[in-house]
Structures are given as C-alpha cells and as structure tokens.
Design a protein around this motif. Structure first.
Motif, PDB file in Angstrom:
ATOM      1  N   ASP A  99       0.810  -1.228   0.000  1.00 32.22           N
ATOM      2  CA  ASP A  99       0.000   0.000   0.000  1.00 32.22           C
ATOM      3  C   ASP A  99       0.842   1.277   0.000  1.00 32.22           C
ATOM      4  O   ASP A  99       0.389   2.336   0.466  1.00 32.22           O
ATOM      5  N   THR A 100       2.052   1.210  -0.505  1.00 28.85           N
ATOM      6  CA  THR A 100       2.899   2.406  -0.584  1.00 28.85           C
ATOM      7  C   THR A 100       2.826   3.062  -1.960  1.00 28.85           C
ATOM      8  O   THR A 100       3.378   4.144  -2.137  1.00 28.85           O
ATOM      9  N   ARG A 101       2.185   2.381  -2.916  1.00 26.32           N
ATOM     10  CA  ARG A 101       2.190   2.844  -4.312  1.00 26.32           C
ATOM     11  C   ARG A 101       3.638   3.068  -4.769  1.00 26.32           C
ATOM     12  O   ARG A 101       3.939   4.033  -5.468  1.00 26.32           O
ATOM     13  N   GLY A 102       4.484   2.158  -4.366  1.00 30.27           N
ATOM     14  CA  GLY A 102       5.904   2.294  -4.642  1.00 30.27           C
ATOM     15  C   GLY A 102       6.346   1.590  -5.915  1.00 30.27           C
ATOM     16  O   GLY A 102       5.542   1.053  -6.685  1.00 30.27           O
ATOM     17  N   LEU A 103       7.663   1.604  -6.113  1.00 32.22           N
ATOM     18  CA  LEU A 103       8.270   0.979  -7.284  1.00 32.22           C
ATOM     19  C   LEU A 103       9.565   0.309  -6.863  1.00 32.22           C
ATOM     20  O   LEU A 103      10.435   0.947  -6.260  1.00 32.22           O
ATOM     21  N   LEU A 104       9.679  -0.972  -7.168  1.00 29.57           N
ATOM     22  CA  LEU A 104      10.914  -1.713  -6.935  1.00 29.57           C
ATOM     23  C   LEU A 104      11.657  -1.817  -8.266  1.00 29.57           C
ATOM     24  O   LEU A 104      11.109  -2.323  -9.248  1.00 29.57           O
ATOM     25  N   ILE A 105      12.894  -1.318  -8.291  1.00 28.32           N
ATOM     26  CA  ILE A 105      13.710  -1.347  -9.509  1.00 28.32           C
ATOM     27  C   ILE A 105      14.880  -2.287  -9.275  1.00 28.32           C
ATOM     28  O   ILE A 105      15.642  -2.123  -8.315  1.00 28.32           O
ATOM     29  N   ILE A 106      15.015  -3.277 -10.137  1.00 33.30           N
ATOM     30  CA  ILE A 106      16.179  -4.168 -10.095  1.00 33.30           C
ATOM     31  C   ILE A 106      17.094  -3.783 -11.240  1.00 33.30           C
ATOM     32  O   ILE A 106      16.784  -4.012 -12.412  1.00 33.30           O
ATOM     33  N   ASP A 107      18.209  -3.158 -10.918  1.00 38.00           N
ATOM     34  CA  ASP A 107      19.199  -2.797 -11.936  1.00 38.00           C
ATOM     35  C   ASP A 107      20.172  -3.960 -12.120  1.00 38.00           C
ATOM     36  O   ASP A 107      20.392  -4.754 -11.202  1.00 38.00           O
ATOM     37  N   GLU A 108      20.754  -4.076 -13.309  1.00 41.18           N
ATOM     38  CA  GLU A 108      21.618  -5.205 -13.667  1.00 41.18           C
ATOM     39  C   GLU A 108      20.878  -6.527 -13.480  1.00 41.18           C
ATOM     40  O   GLU A 108      21.443  -7.538 -13.019  1.00 41.18           O
ATOM     41  N   ALA A 109      19.603  -6.537 -13.863  1.00 40.51           N
ATOM     42  CA  ALA A 109      18.732  -7.687 -13.611  1.00 40.51           C
ATOM     43  C   ALA A 109      19.137  -8.923 -14.400  1.00 40.51           C
ATOM     44  O   ALA A 109      18.642 -10.023 -14.121  1.00 40.51           O
ATOM     45  N   GLN A 110      20.023  -8.792 -15.376  1.00 39.66           N
ATOM     46  CA  GLN A 110      20.453  -9.960 -16.144  1.00 39.66           C
ATOM     47  C   GLN A 110      21.177 -10.989 -15.279  1.00 39.66           C
ATOM     48  O   GLN A 110      21.312 -12.148 -15.661  1.00 39.66           O
ATOM     49  N   HIS A 111      21.621 -10.583 -14.088  1.00 41.47           N
ATOM     50  CA  HIS A 111      22.332 -11.510 -13.217  1.00 41.47           C
ATOM     51  C   HIS A 111      21.393 -12.477 -12.491  1.00 41.47           C
ATOM     52  O   HIS A 111      21.858 -13.512 -11.988  1.00 41.47           O
ATOM     53  N   LEU A 112      20.107 -12.162 -12.413  1.00 31.71           N
ATOM     54  CA  LEU A 112      19.194 -12.984 -11.626  1.00 31.71           C
ATOM     55  C   LEU A 112      18.844 -14.288 -12.333  1.00 31.71           C
ATOM     56  O   LEU A 112      18.686 -14.340 -13.551  1.00 31.71           O
ATOM     57  N   THR A 113      18.698 -15.344 -11.547  1.00 31.99           N
ATOM     58  CA  THR A 113      18.248 -16.625 -12.081  1.00 31.99           C
ATOM     59  C   THR A 113      16.751 -16.542 -12.382  1.00 31.99           C
ATOM     60  O   THR A 113      16.063 -15.597 -11.978  1.00 31.99           O
ATOM     61  N   ALA A 114      16.256 -17.566 -13.067  1.00 33.85           N
ATOM     62  CA  ALA A 114      14.828 -17.612 -13.391  1.00 33.85           C
ATOM     63  C   ALA A 114      13.981 -17.587 -12.120  1.00 33.85           C
ATOM     64  O   ALA A 114      12.972 -16.876 -12.028  1.00 33.85           O
ATOM     65  N   ARG A 115      14.372 -18.379 -11.117  1.00 34.69           N
ATOM     66  CA  ARG A 115      13.608 -18.425  -9.868  1.00 34.69           C
ATOM     67  C   ARG A 115      13.657 -17.082  -9.140  1.00 34.69           C
ATOM     68  O   ARG A 115      12.663 -16.644  -8.557  1.00 34.69           O
ATOM     69  N   ALA A 116      14.802 -16.421  -9.174  1.00 38.28           N
ATOM     70  CA  ALA A 116      14.919 -15.130  -8.502  1.00 38.28           C
ATOM     71  C   ALA A 116      14.054 -14.075  -9.189  1.00 38.28           C
ATOM     72  O   ALA A 116      13.411 -13.257  -8.528  1.00 38.28           O
ATOM     73  N   LEU A 117      14.043 -14.088 -10.522  1.00 36.80           N
ATOM     74  CA  LEU A 117      13.193 -13.142 -11.247  1.00 36.80           C
ATOM     75  C   LEU A 117      11.721 -13.380 -10.938  1.00 36.80           C
ATOM     76  O   LEU A 117      10.946 -12.439 -10.736  1.00 36.80           O
ATOM     77  N   ASP A 118      11.329 -14.648 -10.879  1.00 35.26           N
ATOM     78  CA  ASP A 118       9.937 -14.953 -10.557  1.00 35.26           C
ATOM     79  C   ASP A 118       9.619 -14.551  -9.124  1.00 35.26           C
ATOM     80  O   ASP A 118       8.510 -14.085  -8.823  1.00 35.26           O
ATOM     81  N   GLN A 119      10.584 -14.704  -8.217  1.00 35.98           N
ATOM     82  CA  GLN A 119      10.384 -14.280  -6.830  1.00 35.98           C
ATOM     83  C   GLN A 119      10.173 -12.766  -6.749  1.00 35.98           C
ATOM     84  O   GLN A 119       9.304 -12.283  -6.013  1.00 35.98           O
ATOM     85  N   VAL A 120      10.954 -12.025  -7.506  1.00 40.58           N
ATOM     86  CA  VAL A 120      10.806 -10.566  -7.515  1.00 40.58           C
ATOM     87  C   VAL A 120       9.428 -10.183  -8.038  1.00 40.58           C
ATOM     88  O   VAL A 120       8.768  -9.275  -7.508  1.00 40.58           O
TER      89      VAL A 120
END
Length: 319
Positions: A179-200
């Motif tokens: 409920d913060t109306r916020g934004l989560l930005i993952i920079d250099e996201a190419q490093h994340l695994t498939a499971r990590a991206l799905d978790q995000v």
C-alpha cells in the motif's frame, strides 16, 4: 633526599597532527572505526594515539596518518580542479526511461529497460528515485543471483532485517512496502536466475507495487527466447512497457553537448563521432569533463575541438 612522584614518560606525540585529524573527522563525520579502515591503523592503536597515550611506535602510526592526510589533500585539490559539469542530462533516452518507470509505478505493472552499457540507464534510474517517493533501487550482482540473496538485498534496501528463512523475509518485505504505491527497480537484472526473477515478480504483486527490470539485452532475451521463456511466461505477460536502448541516439548526444555548452561545429562533429560508438555516451561525458580541465588549465572558459580530441585520446579512446 626524599623521593618525589615523577609522571611516567609517554611517547612523543604530534599534538598538532592529532588536532588536524580530529578536525578532519569532525568535518567529514568520520568515526574512529571508519578512520581506522582509511588509514590502516588498528582501532585500538588509533584510539590510544588520538588520546595521546599510545606506548608503541608512534612514528609508525603517524606516518600512516600523514599518508592518509596527504592523499586527502591531493583528492581535494583534484576535485577543486574538476569542472562541475551537469549532474544529469535529460536526453530523449532518459525521458523514455523515466516514462517507463513512472508508468510501472502508477499502474502497478512491470516495465523492462534494456540495452547496451553507457546509455544512461543507471543514472536516470537514480534521478527518478531522487524525484519520486517510495522507489527502491536494488542492484543485482552474480553474488545475489539466487532467490535468498536477492531477497536479503531487497530487505536491506527497504529498511528491514532479513529473517533468515526466505519465506519469512518475503513476508516481512511485503508487509513493509504494501500500500505504498511504490516501485521496486532491479538494476543489472540480467544476473538474476529464473527463480529469482519470478520471486521478484511475486514480491511486487503481493505488495501491490510496480516493478522495473533494467539491464543489458539478456534481461529481455531470456524472457522471450528458447526453453527458458516457459518459466518466464507469467512475468512476460505482465510486462506493460518495454524500452530498448541499443546505443545512444543523436538527440542524446546533442543534449549532452548542449549541457556542456559545446557550440562550435568542429567540436560537435567530434562529439557525435565519440557518442555514436556503442556505450560511448558515458565515455563522451568523461571526455568532456577532462577536456574542460585541459581548457581551464590553459585559461579557456570551455573546451575546443583539440581539447576534446586530446582528452579522448588520453582516456584511451580509439581514433
């Protein structure tokens, strides 16, 4: 003859040097722990020296201290010579990035910004974070490619302590940002695994906030290509805005030249040649900063084409 109490002889300390160090610590808000890391002097020895009661080799401590102070003065002198330049330039590419970030935050959706290095992605993300509330920027690295480490890094960024178990950390993060109306930005996201991206993705959905993924071409290609795309189906279907920046546009280069007040035709042509190279927008900004230093050293108010050419070569740019 009666004996008199004689104060113990202490090692000779440079009181003026101690005072200078204490002033530097105060002006820069340096703790003794931080100063110990900067100087290489152990915490206990440093504390005793600052209080004038170190019994060991005072000269060894003070040599290290003076070396740090000399380095600090040299950095200050170099910074004073460094032209200020623009902190950030609103290029056409930067406006496209900001539009994607803003939409993701407003619509609680997913945006992907991807492309070559040196086109202004990270600096524009930083600018957006400065101007917008409830924006959390997390930089992925190979060390935090998996689910647990990236959750820990996100927890740290939103101001909570990771609870150990991944599911507990996830719940704590969601409770913090819901409920913060916020934004989560993952920079250099190419490093994340498939499971990590799905978790995000699940994290952003659970909290009801926007998500932006930024990185190189791999960020987008791994969502769409080959067998791995099956694992990204849910994430890909939620991408509302895509911004691809393969290399700087002429409009980006012109905006940088205008910000640095590069007016003459020869200089602008030279800058266009530098900036059109893959990832060279960052290199152009560095070149113009160094060229401005060359110009100032010669008494000029702004760099000439020769200053720019010399700076580009001095930085190792290809002719």
């Amino acid at each position: 003859m009666s004996e008199t109490n004689v104060a113990p002889i202490r090692s000779q300390h440079d009181d003026a040097l101690i005072a200078e160090v204490r002033d530097a610590m105060k002006s820069e808000s340096l703790s003794q722990s931080a100063l110990s890391q900067l100087t290489g002097v152990g915490k206990a020895r440093l504390s005793q020296w600052l209080n004038g009661n170190y019994k060991g080799s005072v000269s060894g401590v003070e040599t290290a201290i003076r070396r740090w102070l000399d380095s600090r003065r040299a950095n200050d002198e170099l910074e004073a010579q460094m032209p200020a330049g623009p902190d950030w330039v609103e290029t056409p590419s930067a406006r496209a990035i900001i539009a994607a970030l803003s939409f993701a935050q407003m619509a609680e959706s997913v945006s992907v910004v991807y492309g070559g290095a040196g086109v202004g992605k990270t600096s524009t993300i930083g600018r957006y974070q400065q101007q917008s509330p409830n924006v959390w920027v997390v930089t992925a690295t190979p060390a935090c490619a998996a689910t647990g480490p990236i959750l820990s890094r996100i927890a740290q960024r939103v101001g909570i302590r990771a609870s150990g178990a991944a599911h507990l950390t996830e719940s704590a993060i969601i409770d913090r940002i819901r409920d913060t109306r916020g934004l989560l930005i993952i920079d250099e996201a190419q490093h994340l695994t498939a499971r990590a991206l799905d978790q995000v993705r699940q994290l952003a959905e659970g909290a009801g906030i926007g998500l932006a993924l930024s990185g190189n071409e791999i960020v987008y290609s791994q969502l769409t290509g080959g067998n791995r795309s099956i694992g990204f189906a849910q994430l890909f279907s939620r991408i509302a805005k895509r911004v691809r920046l393969s290399r700087p546009k002429d409009g980006d280069i012109n905006a940088v030249m205008d910000a640095w007040q590069i007016d003459d035709k020869e200089s602008r042509q030279l800058c266009l040649g530098i900036g059109r190279r893959p990832g060279a927008l960052r290199g152009l900004c560095q070149t113009l900063r160094l060229a401005s230093m060359f110009a100032a050293a010669g008494g000029a108010s702004r760099p000439s084409a020769q200053h720019i050419r010399d700076a580009w070569q001095d930085l190792g740019g290809e002719s």
